[in-house]
Structures are given as structure tokens and as C-alpha cells.
Design a protein around this motif. Structure first.
Motif, PDB file in Angstrom:
ATOM      1  N   TYR A 151      58.219  42.932  97.605  1.00  0.00           N
ATOM      2  CA  TYR A 151      56.841  43.250  97.223  1.00  0.00           C
ATOM      3  C   TYR A 151      55.880  42.562  98.181  1.00  0.00           C
ATOM      4  CZ  TYR A 151      52.457  43.643  94.697  1.00  0.00           C
ATOM      5  OH  TYR A 151      51.154  43.916  94.365  1.00  0.00           O
ATOM      6  N   ARG A 187      52.254  41.443  98.772  1.00  0.00           N
ATOM      7  CA  ARG A 187      50.982  41.195  98.089  1.00  0.00           C
ATOM      8  C   ARG A 187      49.818  41.741  98.913  1.00  0.00           C
ATOM      9  NH1 ARG A 187      48.177  35.324  96.746  1.00  0.00           N
ATOM     10  NH2 ARG A 187      46.595  36.133  95.278  1.00  0.00           N
ATOM     11  N   HIS A 205      49.906  45.453  98.374  1.00  0.00           N
ATOM     12  CA  HIS A 205      49.987  45.839  96.956  1.00  0.00           C
ATOM     13  C   HIS A 205      51.034  46.930  96.753  1.00  0.00           C
ATOM     14  CE1 HIS A 205      46.253  43.577  96.571  1.00  0.00           C
ATOM     15  NE2 HIS A 205      45.713  44.338  97.489  1.00  0.00           N
ATOM     16  N   VAL A 220      49.265  39.951  90.195  1.00  0.00           N
ATOM     17  CA  VAL A 220      48.925  41.316  90.623  1.00  0.00           C
ATOM     18  C   VAL A 220      47.645  41.776  89.934  1.00  0.00           C
ATOM     19  CG1 VAL A 220      49.650  43.733  90.504  1.00  0.00           C
ATOM     20  CG2 VAL A 220      51.267  41.991  91.217  1.00  0.00           C
TER      21      VAL A 220
END
Length: 330
Positions: free
Chosen positions: A29, A31, A34, A108
């Protein structure tokens, strides 16, 4: 949560996927983007600027799939954890995994809102950190104090959490809910500082300078006042203005994230950008939760969202939305 897709084969992915079950691509993932991104055979991701990212060192410890800037280091979310169970505490480590998962989802959400998020390392005085403590051999109280959020990892256990929920006569209790509530305390501390903002806060929630311990004692001795549903989202919110705000903040995140998820999966249309939050609650959230509650009942389960939102609570939710909008990172 966002409806993720594998960039290699287009298969549907979920937030915690470390491998695409369709094509076998290793995943992480990002950041910054996103999004869930594919890793190369070396376990790295090279972004559009040529920067090399590495899988978080805690993949095997907590199931973290986030990317870190330096090989062998932690990702941004894991770096927010100041204290975790020691390696000999097997029960604590087992409960640590879902707690870290909830923490990542919270980060998130904060990123999506555009709120500033400073770690304790970057800002030792007012940065945010999490003490995720095992109560196997010590008593742990969930709470927030000057940027330090303490979580009892026993709450990761479904049976334990259900016993507490039943004892406290709560309609809803989740680990993610704890994180959302406690970070509400943090952002009240950060965002409600000016005299004008404090006046707006007190007009809705009451005077937060009221004695907190006395409020706790009163609440647990006598319970919520009669007719509390007309002005509060939960019984716990009636205890003190700090708790009213934190409960309202948590529900703001519940609502925002679930609406965003429903939009991402094509269940509803995205609300107009200029629509006030209270209108989204009335026109989108209430019909959506009525349908979702019906789905749960058809499966023989309890309501997904067992709360009634009165007009006064709508005003408080609207305030939280305006507060977030006025403080998003530019």
C-alpha cells in the motif's frame, strides 16, 4: 474503503491484500498514491519519480502491507506506534494484529480528510502516537493524553469486547471505533484552541472546563439523563463535553468512510461536493443505513448502524465537518 484493483490483472483487491490472489503479484500500500501497488521481484515499488519503496518490516509481525522509504524500516503508520507487546507475550501479539489494522485504516481516513498528522518523532510536544498495550499482566485504560493514545489490546478479542459491550449496555463497540473516538480527543485538543472556536464548541457541546472526574463519577453512578437521545449520539456522550465531541467525531468518521465505501463500490452516487454534511446524513446516510440494517436483519444479524440521529446531533456532526474543512492541509 476504496474498491481497489490490481494494476497488473485488474482483479479486485482488498485493503490488507499482500498478494493478488488472481495473478500472484506481490502488493504493497502506497500512502502517497492512496492505492495498492505491485511490487517487483525484489519486493520493491518504483514510483513515477523513480523513488524506490520497500515493504514495511512489520509484514510478518502485524500483517502490515504498507511501503516504507528505507529497506528494513517501518512504514508511516507503524512508526506511530510507540509501545507494543513484547515478543514473549503471545496473546498480546495476537491481539496486536487487528489493532494495527484498525490504526492503518484510521491513518487512511485522516489522509483522505486532509487533516495534518504529525508523529511524536516529528513533533515531540504535540505529535500523535499510540501505545498499544497488552492487559495480560497489567490493567490498561483506553484514553488520550496530550497526543498519546492508549489502546487495550484485549479489545481485539471479539468475546472480550462483546462482554464489555453488554456490561456497559452499548449498541456498538469495535476496535476501529476506539481509534476513531480517541483520535477525536486529539483533534479537539489540536483544532479547538482559539477563543472563537471554543465559544462555538461550548454552544453545542457544553463547557469542557467542567470537572472531568466528577462527570465520570456522576455518569457511572446515575447513568445518562432522561431524554438523552434528543441531544446525544450515545449514552457515553452525555458524560462530559470532551466525550460528546469524541463520540460525535467518531460517528463523523463512521459516516464519511461508509459513504465513501458505498460510492467506491457503486452502491450509491457520490454526494454533491457543496452539500452540507447534515444534508448528506439526512439524504444519503439515513436511507443507506436503513437498507444496510435491513440486509443485516435478513441475515439474522444485529443492525449495522444501531443509532438514531436527532436534530441536535446533526448540528454537532455539521460542526465537526466544518471544523475538519477549515483545518485541512493546504
Amino acid at each position: 474503503m476504496k474498491a481497489f484493483r490490481c494494476r497488473v490483472c485488474g482483479a479486485q483487491l482488498f485493503f490488507e491484500n499482500s498478494v493478488c490472489v488472481s495473478c500472484g503479484t506481490a502488493l504493497g500500500y502506497s500512502r502517497e498514491e492512496h492505492d495498492i501497488v505491485p511490487l517487483n521481484q525484489s519486493g520493491q515499488y518504483v514510483d513515477s519519480d523513480g523513488m524506490i519503496w520497500h515493504i514495511c518490516r512489520n509484514l510478518n509481525l502485524s500483517g502490515c502491507t504498507w511501503l516504507a522509504r528505507i529497506k528494513g524500516e517501518q512504514c508511516d503508520s507503524c512508526a506511530l506506534t510507540r509501545v507494543r507487546p513484547n515478543d514473549a507475550d503471545l496473546e498480546g501479539l495476537e491481539n496486536f494484529v487487528p489493532a494495527e489494522r484498525a490504526q492503518r485504516q484510521l491513518v487512511v481516513e485522516i489522509d483522505r480528510l486532509g487533516l495534518p498528522l504529525r508523529s511524536r518523532v516529528d513533533d515531540p510536544e504535540e505529535g500523535l502516537c499510540f501505545d498499544l498495550l497488552s492487559s495480560v499482566s497489567q490493567s490498561v485504560t483506553i484514553g488520550h493524553a496530550d497526543g498519546v493514545i492508549t489502546i487495550d489490546l484485549a479489545e481485539s478479542d471479539d468475546a472480550y469486547r462483546e462482554r464489555v459491550r453488554d456490561r456497559l449496555d452499548e449498541p456498538y463497540r469495535t476496535m476501529l471505533g476506539h481509534f476513531r473516538h480517541e483520535v477525536g480527543h486529539y483533534y479537539q485538543w489540536q483544532l479547538v484552541r482559539s477563543d472563537d472556536e471554543a465559544a462555538r464548541f461550548r454552544a453545542l457541546f457544553g463547557d469542557e472546563r467542567a470537572d472531568y472526574q466528577a462527570a465520570i463519577d456522576e455518569h457511572y453512578a446515575n447513568g445518562a439523563p432522561a431524554g438523552w437521545r434528543q441531544s446525544y449520539i450515545s449514552q457515553y456522550a452525555t458524560m462530559h463535553p470532551h466525550e460528546d465531541f469524541a463520540e460525535t467525531w467518531a460517528h463523523y468518521l463512521h459516516i464519511r468512510d461508509t459513504i465513501d465505501t458505498a460510492v467506491s463500490f457503486g452502491l450509491i452516487s457520490e454526494p454533491p461536493a457543496d452539500q452540507r454534511f447534515r444534508e448528506q446524513v439526512v439524504n444519503v446516510w439515513m436511507p443507506l443505513t436503513a437498507a444496510l440494517n435491513g440486509v443485516n436483519r435478513s441475515m439474522g444479524k444485529e443492525d449495522l448502524y444501531p443509532f438514531v440521529i436527532a436534530s441536535d446531533v446533526l448540528d454537532k456532526l455539521d460542526y465537526v465537518a466544518e471544523l475538519v474543512g477549515a483545518n485541512t492541509a493546504r
